[in-house]
Design an enzyme around this catalytic site. Structure first.
Site, PDB file in Angstrom:
ATOM      1  N   HIS A  41      35.038  42.552  35.820  1.00 17.19           N
ATOM      2  CA  HIS A  41      35.757  41.608  36.169  1.00 17.19           C
ATOM      3  C   HIS A  41      35.962  40.491  35.019  1.00 17.19           C
ATOM      4  CE1 HIS A  41      34.844  37.042  37.739  1.00 17.19           C
ATOM      5  NE2 HIS A  41      36.107  37.589  38.333  1.00 17.19           N
ATOM      6  N   ARG A  42      37.002  40.323  34.782  1.00 16.48           N
ATOM      7  CA  ARG A  42      37.386  39.671  33.398  1.00 16.48           C
ATOM      8  C   ARG A  42      37.113  40.419  32.144  1.00 16.48           C
ATOM      9  NH1 ARG A  42      35.532  33.693  34.994  1.00 16.48           N
ATOM     10  NH2 ARG A  42      35.770  33.987  37.219  1.00 16.48           N
ATOM     11  N   GLU A  68      39.758  43.812  35.185  1.00 17.30           N
ATOM     12  CA  GLU A  68      40.441  42.757  35.847  1.00 17.30           C
ATOM     13  C   GLU A  68      40.805  41.532  35.087  1.00 17.30           C
ATOM     14  OE1 GLU A  68      40.461  38.928  38.804  1.00 17.30           O
ATOM     15  OE2 GLU A  68      39.107  39.367  36.832  1.00 17.30           O
ATOM     16  N   ASP A  70      43.163  37.846  34.521  1.00 19.39           N
ATOM     17  CA  ASP A  70      43.901  36.582  35.285  1.00 19.39           C
ATOM     18  C   ASP A  70      45.314  36.183  34.251  1.00 19.39           C
ATOM     19  OD1 ASP A  70      41.622  36.027  37.447  1.00 19.39           O
ATOM     20  OD2 ASP A  70      40.468  35.908  35.367  1.00 19.39           O
ATOM     21  N   HIS A  83      41.306  32.783  32.729  1.00 17.95           N
ATOM     22  CA  HIS A  83      40.981  32.490  34.005  1.00 17.95           C
ATOM     23  C   HIS A  83      41.276  31.049  34.490  1.00 17.95           C
ATOM     24  CE1 HIS A  83      38.299  31.303  37.549  1.00 17.95           C
ATOM     25  NE2 HIS A  83      38.405  32.398  37.829  1.00 17.95           N
ATOM     26  N   GLU A 142      45.327  40.115  38.316  1.00 16.34           N
ATOM     27  CA  GLU A 142      45.364  38.989  39.096  1.00 16.34           C
ATOM     28  C   GLU A 142      46.602  37.952  38.780  1.00 16.34           C
ATOM     29  OE1 GLU A 142      41.681  36.741  40.207  1.00 16.34           O
ATOM     30  OE2 GLU A 142      42.943  35.198  41.016  1.00 16.34           O
ATOM     31  N   LYS A 144      46.875  34.151  38.780  1.00 19.44           N
ATOM     32  CA  LYS A 144      46.196  33.029  38.990  1.00 19.44           C
ATOM     33  C   LYS A 144      46.698  31.942  39.017  1.00 19.44           C
ATOM     34  CE  LYS A 144      42.124  32.828  38.929  1.00 19.44           C
ATOM     35  NZ  LYS A 144      41.172  33.043  40.035  1.00 19.44           N
ATOM     36  N   ASP A 267      30.840  41.513  36.849  1.00 20.30           N
ATOM     37  CA  ASP A 267      30.578  41.173  35.425  1.00 20.30           C
ATOM     38  C   ASP A 267      29.843  42.383  34.511  1.00 20.30           C
ATOM     39  OD1 ASP A 267      31.807  39.076  36.284  1.00 20.30           O
ATOM     40  OD2 ASP A 267      30.194  37.444  35.682  1.00 20.30           O
TER      41      ASP A 267
END
Ligand code: G3P
Ligand code: CA
Length: 276
Positions: A41-42, A68, A70, A83, A142, A144, A267
């Site tokens: 995640h990120r 992942e 954003d 993000h 993603e 955003k 994470d």
């Protein structure tokens, strides 16, 4: 993407040969679990600054299946990976992404807030991420707050098409957003690229809502607080996969394994697969 249930052969055999075995069947071990996509995640955000090369490289080192990211857009039209809709939390600057030029954004330090060893990390560009990681790791893109950036769908599509990443064998690219209209548009622009919808709203888990998502989405990606076994079954019955977020504890990862999701967005990639 079409990873299905992997049942441990030893466990299955013992169930067949012994009438008593079911009562004494052991919990599946990690090796017997369903194969779940491990999505950083990120990046490996638990250990490095989110949405930076340092964090994405670490996720690759930790053998994540996907990173992942954003995606947003600078004032002068460049796609950047960050993000929040401002730079305030994760850089040494202030201001809205869409009101800062590319040069201003690239001049910021996006690493020091997480630790001095990350000083000098820049906000990455979308194209840089595609070029650096394609073929090495899947990329869950993603969009955003795309409503802030009219036409961002076409720009993202163009960057993928330029790199031949819009084909069925697209080196593991998925596009997702909380903005459903944006994802419908993305599906029209890139019909062969898997689309995901993000939500933490139970109202989006009704049979009617799920059926509507299934008309354009391949992934239904809820926050883990609204995941149930029934929801996973419903999503699967509509031929969609389910990825859930944001895992920041081993307990949350284990809960999602038990629910039978297809991807865990965390994470901490090591919570999802400690073998890696
Ligand atoms: O991939 C799921 C997750 O990224 C959605 O929430 O706020 O972390 O972008 P957020
Ligand atoms: Ca995200």
């Amino acid at each position: 993407m079409n990873k299905k249930l992997l049942i441990g052969a030893g466990v299955a055999l013992s169930l067949l040969v012994s009438p008593f075995s079911q009562a004494f069947a052991a919990e599946p071990t990690v090796g017997e679990r369903k194969q779940v996509d491990n999505v950083a995640h990120r990046g490996a955000t638990g250990y490095a600054p989110e949405n930076t090369i340092a964090g994405f490289d670490l996720a690759v080192d930790m053998k994540a299946d996907y990173i992942e990211i954003d995606v947003q857009r600078s004032k002068d039209g460049n796609l950047v990976v960050i993000h929040d809709t401002t730079v305030n939390r994760t850089t040494d600057g202030t201001g809205k992404i869409g009101e800062l030029t590319f040069e201003q954004l690239r001049g910021l330090d996006a690493g020091s807030w997480k630790g001095e060893q990350f000083a000098g990390e820049q906000i990455p560009t979308f194209e840089e991420i595609l070029d650096r990681y394609r073929g090495k790791v899947g990329i869950l893109i993603e969009l955003k707050a795309p409503e802030l950036y009219p036409g961002i769908e076409e720009q993202v599509a163009e960057a993928l098409i330029e790199r031949n990443l819009d084909k069925p064998q697209n080196e593991k690219i998925i596009i997702q957003s909380f903005n459903f209209d944006s994802m419908k548009k993305m599906n029209t622009l890139l019909p062969k690229v898997p689309i995901g919808v993000l939500t933490s709203n139970r109202a989006h888990t009704t049979p009617e809502a799920l059926q509507e998502f299934a008309t354009y989405a391949d992934w239904f990606n809820p926050s883990y607080g609204i995941v149930t076994e029934e929801l996973v079954e419903q999503v699967h019955s509509l031929d969609m996969q389910i990825g859930s977020w944001t895992v920041r504890s081993q307990e949350a990862a284990d809960f999602l394994f038990d629910m039978g999701v297809d991807a865990i967005i965390s994470d901490y990639p090591d919570y999802v697969d400690p073998r890696k």
